[in-house]
Design an enzyme around this catalytic site. Structure first.
Site, PDB file in Angstrom:
ATOM      1  N   GLU A 163       0.680  -0.931   0.593  1.00  0.00           N
ATOM      2  CA  GLU A 163       0.299  -0.055  -0.043  1.00  0.00           C
ATOM      3  C   GLU A 163       0.769   1.243  -0.214  1.00  0.00           C
ATOM      4  O   GLU A 163       0.123   2.682   0.743  1.00  0.00           O
ATOM      5  CB  GLU A 163      -0.948  -0.316   1.248  1.00  0.00           C
ATOM      6  CG  GLU A 163      -2.222  -0.868   1.401  1.00  0.00           C
ATOM      7  CD  GLU A 163      -2.510  -0.801   2.525  1.00  0.00           C
ATOM      8  OE1 GLU A 163      -3.607  -0.407   2.759  1.00  0.00           O
ATOM      9  OE2 GLU A 163      -2.734  -2.321   3.478  1.00  0.00           O
ATOM     10  N   TYR A 213      -9.850   3.871  -6.069  1.00  0.00           N
ATOM     11  CA  TYR A 213      -8.361   4.926  -5.729  1.00  0.00           C
ATOM     12  C   TYR A 213      -7.920   5.420  -7.611  1.00  0.00           C
ATOM     13  O   TYR A 213      -7.494   6.684  -6.589  1.00  0.00           O
ATOM     14  CB  TYR A 213      -7.400   4.470  -5.453  1.00  0.00           C
ATOM     15  CG  TYR A 213      -6.767   3.198  -4.014  1.00  0.00           C
ATOM     16  CD1 TYR A 213      -7.216   4.581  -2.520  1.00  0.00           C
ATOM     17  CD2 TYR A 213      -6.931   2.458  -4.077  1.00  0.00           C
ATOM     18  CE1 TYR A 213      -6.928   3.761  -1.619  1.00  0.00           C
ATOM     19  CE2 TYR A 213      -7.260   1.768  -2.103  1.00  0.00           C
ATOM     20  CZ  TYR A 213      -6.850   2.450  -1.085  1.00  0.00           C
ATOM     21  OH  TYR A 213      -6.854   2.383   0.243  1.00  0.00           O
ATOM     22  N   ARG A 266     -11.130   3.342  11.258  1.00  0.00           N
ATOM     23  CA  ARG A 266     -12.457   3.432  10.069  1.00  0.00           C
ATOM     24  C   ARG A 266     -13.195   1.138  10.535  1.00  0.00           C
ATOM     25  O   ARG A 266     -12.770   0.438   9.854  1.00  0.00           O
ATOM     26  CB  ARG A 266     -12.599   3.734   9.072  1.00  0.00           C
ATOM     27  CG  ARG A 266     -13.473   3.535   8.124  1.00  0.00           C
ATOM     28  CD  ARG A 266     -12.891   3.818   6.451  1.00  0.00           C
ATOM     29  NE  ARG A 266     -12.502   2.187   5.695  1.00  0.00           N
ATOM     30  CZ  ARG A 266     -12.098   2.205   4.935  1.00  0.00           C
ATOM     31  NH1 ARG A 266     -11.122   2.817   4.702  1.00  0.00           N
ATOM     32  NH2 ARG A 266     -11.973   0.613   4.519  1.00  0.00           N
ATOM     33  N   ASP A 296     -15.621  -1.414   8.196  1.00  0.00           N
ATOM     34  CA  ASP A 296     -16.754  -1.061   7.507  1.00  0.00           C
ATOM     35  C   ASP A 296     -17.387  -2.510   6.933  1.00  0.00           C
ATOM     36  O   ASP A 296     -16.897  -3.339   7.784  1.00  0.00           O
ATOM     37  CB  ASP A 296     -15.657  -2.574   6.101  1.00  0.00           C
ATOM     38  CG  ASP A 296     -14.547  -1.001   5.558  1.00  0.00           C
ATOM     39  OD1 ASP A 296     -14.352  -0.152   5.797  1.00  0.00           O
ATOM     40  OD2 ASP A 296     -13.235  -1.444   4.876  1.00  0.00           O
ATOM     41  N   ASN A 355     -10.117  -0.734   9.295  1.00  0.00           N
ATOM     42  CA  ASN A 355      -8.460  -0.370   8.885  1.00  0.00           C
ATOM     43  C   ASN A 355      -8.350   0.394  10.034  1.00  0.00           C
ATOM     44  O   ASN A 355      -9.029   1.576  10.851  1.00  0.00           O
ATOM     45  CB  ASN A 355      -8.936   0.607   8.379  1.00  0.00           C
ATOM     46  CG  ASN A 355      -9.526  -0.065   6.826  1.00  0.00           C
ATOM     47  OD1 ASN A 355      -9.295  -0.752   5.998  1.00  0.00           O
ATOM     48  ND2 ASN A 355     -10.365  -0.888   6.671  1.00  0.00           N
ATOM     49  N   GLY A 361      -7.218   5.442   4.933  1.00  0.00           N
ATOM     50  CA  GLY A 361      -6.319   6.603   3.570  1.00  0.00           C
ATOM     51  C   GLY A 361      -6.714   7.967   4.536  1.00  0.00           C
ATOM     52  O   GLY A 361      -8.384   8.108   4.331  1.00  0.00           O
TER      53      GLY A 361
END
Length: 321
Positions: free
Chosen positions: A30, A232, A270, A272, A287, A291
């Site tokens: 990443e 992205y 975060r 999901d 996460n 991001g």
């Protein structure tokens, strides 16, 4: 404290933060996303008067700490040692404050299989799954292992590395002919794979900021599913925030915060979530260094509460004091 209420800022003087290393880049799969996120965070902190510097990777960070140039770390090192507890243990041992969850929460949640095991033990909803061990039993092949797991769970399924992020190495298997790419990946991949029953329903994510669950974001990709390109690159993915209304919105935010804490996490992150048409809300993953790019979801959720990107970065950094 109401988990939907954002408290007032605690710090107004940027000098309180001292010298901040924005840790980005690194060597994980990443890296490019991390560089993008890190540049955005650095610009935001500098715009607010914070004495911040970009540091690429953990070895460079160690040198900066040895040189006495780091008072705290804004960790935006996605994946690998940035999110698996290695960095957190290092900084904790050195007494350097850092953003995001600690050693336990970071190590656990980078491993999707172990996170799901904890959620199941806590009685929290998550799709059925199977673990695909590295390598295979004598006389077996990756293809046989994947097909056996799919036979147990029933198609459709997702196959993904247990310890990667950003949709790296994720495969959707709807029918027999979809196995080929997943088998080719599994043949060379050295780590564990997670096979998970595919949830048929809507996809959501909930940002966590301290004790606050931010408004949910419903993700509506133009294609069939939310892959790396949709995350992205594509500009046609739609993000609806808040993703739900009324009691449903309250429920998804409460579940996300409970799941975050059950996995040993604090600070920011975060969660999901998907809403299965038959089973309701299902937890997917956490996460711990989300991001912070132009396509990222925590900034989108914060913006609906009137928290701009610069203020969001400030609030995350505040958690280190």
């Amino acid at each position: 404290m109401n988990p939907s209420v954002v408290p007032p800022l605690r710090i107004t003087d940027p000098a309180r933060f001292g010298r901040v290393a924005v840790l980005l880049g690194g060597v994980s799969s990443e890296r490019e996303v991390s560089l993008d996120s890190g540049r955005n965070v650095l610009d935001a902190l500098l715009a607010r008067g914070v004495q911040a510097t970009a540091v690429d990777g953990i070895p460079a960070l160690i040198e900066a700490i040895r040189a006495g140039g780091v008072d705290r770390v804004f960790n935006i090192l996605h994946g690998g040692d940035g999110e698996n507890g290695v960095l957190q243990g290092l900084l904790q041992s050195l007494g350097v404050p850092y953003t995001g969850p600690g050693v336990l929460g970071s190590a656990l949640t980078l491993d999707k299989i172990r996170t799901k095991q904890v959620w199941i033990a806590a009685g929290l909803p998550t799709p059925r799954f199977a673990r695909i061990a590295p390598g295979t039993d004598p006389g077996s092949t990756p293809g046989q292992a994947l097909r056996a797991a799919a036979g147990e769970l029933g198609l459709p399924v997702f196959v993904k590395p247990s310890c990667e992020g950003s949709s790296v190495g994720v495969f959707r298997i709807l029918r027999e002919e979809d196995f080929a790419e997943a088998v080719a990946f599994a043949t060379d991949y050295p780590g564990e794979l997670l096979m998970e029953q595919m949830v048929v329903g809507e996809e959501y994510t909930v940002g966590i900021l301290g004790d606050t669950a931010l408004p949910s974001v419903r993700i509506v990709p133009a294609g069939d599913w939310y892959d790396y390109h949709a995350k992205y690159i594509a500009d046609d993915t739609r993000y609806l925030c808040p993703g739900m209304e009324g009691e449903d919105e309250d429920a998804i935010r409460a579940l996300a915060l409970e799941a975050f804490r059950a996995a040993g996490c604090s600070g920011w992150g975060r969660v999901d979530v998907m809403r299965d048409r038959a089973k309701g809300l299902q937890l997917i993953e956490v996460n711990t260094a989300p991001g912070m790019t132009s396509h990222s979801l925590v900034p989108k959720a914060a913006a609906t509460l009137g928290i701009g990107f610069e203020e969001l970065c400030w609030r995350i950094l505040e958690q280190t004091l």
